[in-house]
Design an enzyme around this catalytic site. Structure first.
Site, PDB file in Angstrom:
ATOM      1  CE  LYS A  24     -51.889  63.876  54.344  1.00  0.00           C
ATOM      2  NZ  LYS A  24     -51.962  63.205  55.652  1.00  0.00           N
ATOM      3  CG  HIS A  33     -51.760  67.934  53.825  1.00  0.00           C
ATOM      4  ND1 HIS A  33     -52.896  67.762  53.052  1.00  0.00           N
ATOM      5  CD2 HIS A  33     -52.193  67.925  55.115  1.00  0.00           C
ATOM      6  CE1 HIS A  33     -53.950  67.657  53.847  1.00  0.00           C
ATOM      7  NE2 HIS A  33     -53.563  67.751  55.092  1.00  0.00           N
TER       8      HIS A  33
END
Length: 268
Positions: free
Chosen positions: A162, A158
């Site tokens: 995040k 990600h």
């Protein structure tokens, strides 16, 4: 009177909320009637369409909740979910919760709320991710007793922003895979040092945070002499927004209960 679904978006000024507003505005079955965000957001009062980068919708970004909506999509932050849940229960509004990183206490509160209103909650709203989850369960069912054993690892990637790791989607992959394994399953997060030999009923998780990656998961099933790798990756965030809208359209005609994307997609 319009027969369109009246949609309220909670977290409408966020990256995902903006995409929900933009895609919902293109849907002939939906009318965005409320765009909700924190009172201290500097964009409060501006048109939600303009905030989302599309034409004006004549719907201001507001901290005030509407008296009614056919369905609410929540793409906010964990700290904001409790208030959203309470508002939806009080007004009997169906709710799609797409916010990730929730605590166990919040998940319990969602289950309680679902006794009163219909709720869809899933770690990922992506259609491709949920189809992949179903496939990994089928693979696990077939391979769990293979001669020599099968090693299962989950690698997720990600963007650098995040805040939680591993992703809720990776954890959900692990939960669904574990349901199809025999005996006690050990969930291992990363490895370092003298870890000893890998145990048989083990699922490994590895989180990578790089650049602007919107989400990618690789599930590895490794046996002696061969392996299967299933990869599902998003090229942008619209897959999550589109999935949430699909869930909202399905949910607004459902009775009270707790649902997930398997229910929405007919995979249960």
């Amino acid at each position: 009177m319009s027969n369109k679904i009246q949609l309220a978006v909670h977290g409408a000024a966020g990256r995902m909320g903006r995409r929900v507003v933009a895609l919902a505005a293109e849907d002939k079955d939906i009318q965005v009637t409320a765009a909700i965000d924190h009172a201290e957001n500097g964009l409060i009062g501006q048109d939600a369409g303009l905030v989302a980068g599309i034409a004006a919708l004549n719907v201001p970004l507001s901290a005030e909740w509407p008296g009614y909506a056919s369905v609410v999509i929540d793409f906010s932050l964990p700290i904001a979910v409790d208030g959203c849940l309470a508002r939806c229960v009080a007004a009997k509004m169906p709710l799609v919760i797409a916010t990730t990183g929730l605590q166990d206490s919040q998940k319990a509160a969602i289950a309680e709320a679902a006794k009163l209103i219909p709720v869809v909650w899933a770690p990922s709203m992506s259609t491709a991710v949920n189809l992949t989850m179903k496939v990994t369960q089928q693979i696990t069912e077939t391979l769990k007793n293979v001669t020599g054993g099968v090693d299962i690892e989950i690698i997720e990637r990600h963007h650098r922003f995040k805040a939680d790791a591993p992703s809720g989607t990776a954890l959900r992959f692990g939960e669904l895979i574990a349901e199809k394994m025999d005996g006690d399953v050990k969930h291992v997060h990363g490895r370092e040092g003298e870890t000893g030999q890998r145990t048989r009923n083990e699922i490994g998780y590895h989180a990578v945070r790089v650049g602007d990656n919107p989400g990618e998961h690789t599930i590895v099933f490794a046996m002696m002499g061969e392996r299967i790798e299933i990869n599902v990756a998003a090229s942008n965030r619209d897959c999550y927004a589109s999935g949430a809208i699909t869930a909202a359209k399905w949910l607004q005609s459902q009775p009270a209960g707790l649902y997930n994307m398997f229910d929405v997609l007919g995979l249960s």
